[in-house]
Design a protein around this motif. Structure first.
Motif, PDB file in Angstrom:
ATOM      1  N   GLU A  23       0.683  -1.090   0.037  1.00 32.32           N
ATOM      2  CA  GLU A  23       0.087  -0.148   0.114  1.00 32.32           C
ATOM      3  C   GLU A  23       0.665   1.214   0.023  1.00 32.32           C
ATOM      4  N   SER A  24       0.266   2.290  -0.591  1.00 37.03           N
ATOM      5  CA  SER A  24       1.026   3.482  -0.304  1.00 37.03           C
ATOM      6  C   SER A  24       0.086   4.676  -0.020  1.00 37.03           C
ATOM      7  N   ILE A  25      -1.162   4.353   0.362  1.00 36.37           N
ATOM      8  CA  ILE A  25      -2.297   5.309   0.816  1.00 36.37           C
ATOM      9  C   ILE A  25      -1.797   5.977   1.887  1.00 36.37           C
ATOM     10  N   PHE A  27       0.805   7.254   2.937  1.00 39.07           N
ATOM     11  CA  PHE A  27       1.770   8.352   2.493  1.00 39.07           C
ATOM     12  C   PHE A  27       1.248   9.177   1.187  1.00 39.07           C
ATOM     13  N   ASP A  28       0.852   8.470   0.289  1.00 38.15           N
ATOM     14  CA  ASP A  28       0.471   9.158  -1.051  1.00 38.15           C
ATOM     15  C   ASP A  28      -0.745   9.924  -1.060  1.00 38.15           C
ATOM     16  N   LYS A  29      -1.643   9.873  -0.032  1.00 39.23           N
ATOM     17  CA  LYS A  29      -2.937  10.709   0.153  1.00 39.23           C
ATOM     18  C   LYS A  29      -2.471  12.109   0.129  1.00 39.23           C
ATOM     19  N   GLU A  83      -5.261   0.299  -1.868  1.00 39.11           N
ATOM     20  CA  GLU A  83      -3.879   0.599  -2.352  1.00 39.11           C
ATOM     21  C   GLU A  83      -3.129   2.020  -2.229  1.00 39.11           C
ATOM     22  N   ASP A  84      -3.756   3.079  -3.133  1.00 39.69           N
ATOM     23  CA  ASP A  84      -3.208   4.165  -3.122  1.00 39.69           C
ATOM     24  C   ASP A  84      -4.214   5.180  -3.347  1.00 39.69           C
ATOM     25  N   VAL A  85      -3.675   6.506  -3.356  1.00 34.77           N
ATOM     26  CA  VAL A  85      -4.439   7.782  -3.466  1.00 34.77           C
ATOM     27  C   VAL A  85      -5.382   7.539  -4.780  1.00 34.77           C
ATOM     28  N   HIS A  86      -4.814   7.139  -5.857  1.00 31.01           N
ATOM     29  CA  HIS A  86      -5.524   7.159  -7.167  1.00 31.01           C
ATOM     30  C   HIS A  86      -6.601   6.300  -7.118  1.00 31.01           C
ATOM     31  N   MET A  87      -6.491   4.989  -6.651  1.00 31.03           N
ATOM     32  CA  MET A  87      -7.688   4.094  -6.587  1.00 31.03           C
ATOM     33  C   MET A  87      -8.518   4.519  -5.616  1.00 31.03           C
ATOM     34  N   SER A 109      -3.495   5.711 -17.294  1.00 26.41           N
ATOM     35  CA  SER A 109      -2.837   4.652 -16.190  1.00 26.41           C
ATOM     36  C   SER A 109      -2.385   5.260 -14.976  1.00 26.41           C
ATOM     37  N   ARG A 110      -2.469   4.386 -13.924  1.00 29.40           N
ATOM     38  CA  ARG A 110      -1.921   5.022 -12.659  1.00 29.40           C
ATOM     39  C   ARG A 110      -0.412   5.359 -13.038  1.00 29.40           C
ATOM     40  N   ASN A 111       0.297   4.900 -14.056  1.00 29.10           N
ATOM     41  CA  ASN A 111       1.748   5.380 -14.196  1.00 29.10           C
ATOM     42  C   ASN A 111       1.818   6.659 -14.568  1.00 29.10           C
ATOM     43  N   ASP A 112       0.937   7.371 -15.321  1.00 28.38           N
ATOM     44  CA  ASP A 112       1.063   8.675 -15.882  1.00 28.38           C
ATOM     45  C   ASP A 112       0.291   9.703 -15.080  1.00 28.38           C
ATOM     46  N   GLN A 113      -0.794   8.870 -14.302  1.00 28.27           N
ATOM     47  CA  GLN A 113      -1.378   9.732 -13.397  1.00 28.27           C
ATOM     48  C   GLN A 113      -0.448  10.100 -12.170  1.00 28.27           C
ATOM     49  N   VAL A 114       0.051   9.151 -11.689  1.00 32.31           N
ATOM     50  CA  VAL A 114       1.187   9.522 -10.483  1.00 32.31           C
ATOM     51  C   VAL A 114       2.029  10.509 -10.552  1.00 32.31           C
ATOM     52  N   LEU A 115       2.732  10.322 -11.940  1.00 34.80           N
ATOM     53  CA  LEU A 115       3.621  11.292 -12.367  1.00 34.80           C
ATOM     54  C   LEU A 115       3.176  12.803 -12.539  1.00 34.80           C
ATOM     55  N   ALA A 317      10.005   0.329 -18.187  1.00 35.91           N
ATOM     56  CA  ALA A 317       9.647   1.746 -18.024  1.00 35.91           C
ATOM     57  C   ALA A 317       9.222   1.869 -16.575  1.00 35.91           C
ATOM     58  N   TYR A 318       7.877   1.863 -16.218  1.00 35.76           N
ATOM     59  CA  TYR A 318       7.364   1.927 -14.670  1.00 35.76           C
ATOM     60  C   TYR A 318       7.981   0.743 -14.063  1.00 35.76           C
ATOM     61  N   ASN A 319       8.338   0.588 -12.846  1.00 36.54           N
ATOM     62  CA  ASN A 319       8.453  -0.229 -11.940  1.00 36.54           C
ATOM     63  C   ASN A 319       8.048  -0.119 -10.566  1.00 36.54           C
ATOM     64  N   ARG A 320       7.408  -0.768  -9.671  1.00 30.89           N
ATOM     65  CA  ARG A 320       6.705  -0.684  -8.577  1.00 30.89           C
ATOM     66  C   ARG A 320       7.670  -0.086  -7.569  1.00 30.89           C
ATOM     67  N   ASP A 321       8.980  -0.233  -7.586  1.00 34.64           N
ATOM     68  CA  ASP A 321      10.141   0.385  -6.848  1.00 34.64           C
ATOM     69  C   ASP A 321       9.711   1.810  -6.703  1.00 34.64           C
ATOM     70  N   LEU A 322       9.286   2.336  -7.816  1.00 30.84           N
ATOM     71  CA  LEU A 322       9.192   3.737  -8.010  1.00 30.84           C
ATOM     72  C   LEU A 322       8.328   4.481  -7.005  1.00 30.84           C
ATOM     73  N   GLN A 323       7.228   3.761  -6.443  1.00 33.60           N
ATOM     74  CA  GLN A 323       6.257   3.816  -5.356  1.00 33.60           C
ATOM     75  C   GLN A 323       7.305   4.486  -4.031  1.00 33.60           C
ATOM     76  N   GLU A 324       8.368   3.964  -3.836  1.00 36.29           N
ATOM     77  CA  GLU A 324       9.269   4.521  -2.819  1.00 36.29           C
ATOM     78  C   GLU A 324       9.771   5.816  -3.012  1.00 36.29           C
ATOM     79  N   ASP A 325       9.502   6.520  -4.027  1.00 34.00           N
ATOM     80  CA  ASP A 325       9.949   7.870  -4.443  1.00 34.00           C
ATOM     81  C   ASP A 325       9.491   8.957  -3.539  1.00 34.00           C
ATOM     82  N   LYS A 326       8.217   8.707  -3.066  1.00 31.89           N
ATOM     83  CA  LYS A 326       7.665   9.857  -2.567  1.00 31.89           C
ATOM     84  C   LYS A 326       7.927  10.097  -1.079  1.00 31.89           C
ATOM     85  N   GLU A 327       8.127   8.964  -0.189  1.00 34.33           N
ATOM     86  CA  GLU A 327       8.399   9.660   1.149  1.00 34.33           C
ATOM     87  C   GLU A 327       9.843  10.278   1.359  1.00 34.33           C
TER      88      GLU A 327
HETATM   89  N1  ARG Z   1       1.138   3.918  -6.164  1.00 31.16           N
HETATM   90  C1  ARG Z   1       1.743   3.629  -7.297  1.00 31.16           C
HETATM   91  C2  ARG Z   1       3.111   4.489  -6.988  1.00 31.16           C
HETATM   92  O1  ARG Z   1       3.242   5.481  -6.679  1.00 31.16           O
HETATM   93  C3  ARG Z   1       0.906   4.187  -8.497  1.00 31.16           C
HETATM   94  C4  ARG Z   1       1.391   3.643  -9.802  1.00 31.16           C
HETATM   95  C5  ARG Z   1       1.041   2.024  -9.846  1.00 31.16           C
HETATM   96  N2  ARG Z   1       1.064   1.480 -10.968  1.00 31.16           N
HETATM   97  C6  ARG Z   1       0.936   0.012 -11.064  1.00 31.16           C
HETATM   98  N3  ARG Z   1       0.980  -0.363 -12.458  1.00 31.16           N
HETATM   99  N4  ARG Z   1       0.999  -0.677 -10.046  1.00 31.16           N
HETATM  100  O2  ARG Z   1       4.084   4.346  -8.045  1.00 31.16           O
END
Ligand code: ARG
Length: 457
Positions: A23-25, A27-29, A83-87, A109-115, A317-327
């Motif tokens: 989950e990232s909700i 912190f990403d809220k 999961e996250d703020v988007h969903m 996609s959440r990938n462009d949405q989160v960015l 391109a996108y990897n879930r690791d990148l969720q760790e970029d926010k904190e």
């Molecule tokens: N919570 C995710 C993040 O911060 C959003 C993007 C997730 N995308 C996915 N395909 N799982 O990176």
């Protein structure tokens, strides 16, 4: 358990541990405002392009308004299973308005949405930090104005070197902060491009208008490569680098003021409002805020290192690791804002011990370089003559200005009686008069520059 928005192909639900871990909700809220902004722009674009009806768009916009209101009133229920703020926001919108909400994620996609959210968030954060930098600059210039004419020893190797005006010294920090702000402003220009519409990574076949959403969100233009748009985090690396450099500047300012507040230096007295005491030593009054400015710079540097390490070795391109970029970004921003605020408050709450500084000024032969400049013989020769003059002072425990003309001439006949116009810190400091130097007329024009630039009245 509720079906996930992505649950179609799944037969089993995730374990509780996986849910908690991914989950990232929590912190990403913090991105909710920008997520809603992005969705508004996206829905309006979809309607304009005929991908959804005007009625659906209005339903979505009304629903988003209501969700924003609920969040701001603390009435919105954030769900970890979403999961996250988007969903969380999308699912809540579906609960609230039904079918039309299911069309919002068209060509997204959440990938462009989160960015999109994150770039918007960083843009606002930069504006806030730049404002705080200016606030600290104003505090430093104001402190300089209060201490007109005060000469302090300038140091190299933490040994007394040459006399400088305190104002000159304080303006050195103002200059550094100006470059710190400049780095953020540059970074803002580069990050202000819109990833929305890059979708998962390949873009879309649907007839969206990326220029419309980019413009609606205040971006310069859409990003031109969809793969780049969803995979890179260089804009945050740049942002955190700028913060880290600034944190180092503030840390050095902190160290300076901690030293100055010591009995040994005794340059400043911080007011009680910015000091703290000891639980055992009743007499103590410590400059803790500036020690913590120094200390917290470690976090800001650490946040940058976390992000650099996170990005290293990720494939496109996108990897879930990148969720760790926010904190790390949230931490860096929160910390640097606090450091800037407290440094400004400290500047507003210290007084310089002018008499004490003045009394100690003769120590250290601060006028020696000025004397060397005066002699008008080749500099190496003059360095040697003055060096021997200083040695004579050291043996007699006196100052250069106290040597008689005969004593000086016994070292070298080049000395004349006008030498005394060059000796003593008050005379010496004034001789530093070329551009950018510490002499009073140079410093006065530097001060004028900052007063008008920072609009100090
Ligand atoms: N919570 C995710 C993040 O911060 C959003 C993007 C997730 N995308 C996915 N395909 N799982 O990176």
């Amino acid at each position: 358990k509720e079906n996930k928005l992505w649950g179609g192909r799944f037969e089993e639900s995730v374990t509780d541990a996986v849910e908690r871990f991914t989950e990232s909700i929590s912190f990403d809220k913090a991105l909710y405002k920008h997520d809603i902004m992005g969705s508004r722009a996206h829905a309006s674009m979809l309607a304009k392009q005929g991908l959804i009806s005007v009625g659906d768009r209005d339903g979505i916009l009304e629903g988003l308004n209501e969700i924003e209101r609920l969040i701001e009133n603390g009435e919105f229920v954030w769900r970890t299973d979403r999961e996250d703020v988007h969903m969380n926001i999308e699912a809540a919108l579906i609960d609230m308005i039904g079918e039309p909400a299911k069309k919002l994620h068209t060509a997204r996609s959440r990938n462009d949405q989160v960015l999109t959210d994150f770039r918007l968030w960083c843009r606002d954060a930069i504006d806030l930090i730049v404002e705080r930098i200016k606030h600290l600059q104003v505090a430093l210039v104001t402190l300089a104005l209060k201490n007109d004419g005060l000469i302090v020893p300038g140091y190299t190797h933490l040994q007394r070197a040459q006399p400088v005006l305190l104002q000159h010294l304080l303006l050195a920090f103002v200059e550094q902060l100006e470059r710190d702000a400049g780095r953020l402003v540059d970074c803002r220009v580069r990050l202000n491009f819109c990833p929305l519409g890059a979708c998962a990574l390949a873009g879309t076949g649907l007839p969206i208008d990326r220029f419309m959403t980019a413009e609606a969100l205040g971006f310069t233009a859409p990003m031109s490569n969809s793969i780049d748009a969803v995979s890179d985090r260089d804009f945050v690396l740049e942002f955190l680098s700028a913060n880290a450099i600034m944190a180092i500047h503030l840390s050095r300012l902190g160290e300076e003021w901690v030293l100055w507040a010591s009995e040994e230096f005794g340059f400043i007295t911080p007011s009680d409002a910015v000091s703290t005491g000891s639980s055992i030593m009743p007499q103590k009054k410590n400059p803790d805020p500036m020690e913590l400015v120094r200390g917290k710079s470690a976090r800001v540097v650490g946040d940058l290192v976390t992000l650099l390490t996170l990005c290293k070795g990720l494939p496109l391109a996108y990897n879930r690791d990148l969720q760790e970029d926010k904190e790390p970004v949230f931490d860096s921003v929160k910390t640097i804002l606090g450091m800037l605020e407290v440094s400004a408050e400290f500047a507003q709450n210290i007084s310089f011990n002018g008499d004490r500084i003045k009394k100690a000024l003769p120590a250290g032969h601060l006028d020696a370089t000025t004397l060397a400049d005066y002699l008008g013989v080749p500099f190496r020769t003059s360095h040697d003559i003055v060096g021997r003059s200083v040695a004579l002072c050291v043996s007699k425990n006196s100052q250069l200005r106290d040597l008689s003309l005969d004593e000086l001439r016994s070292l070298n006949p080049v000395f004349d009686k006008d030498v005394y116009e060059f000796l003593g810190v008050e005379n010496a400091v004034e001789k530093f008069c070329s551009y950018g130097s510490t002499g009073s007329s140079c410093v006065a024009s530097q001060l004028d520059y900052w007063i008008s630039k920072l609009q100090i009245s």
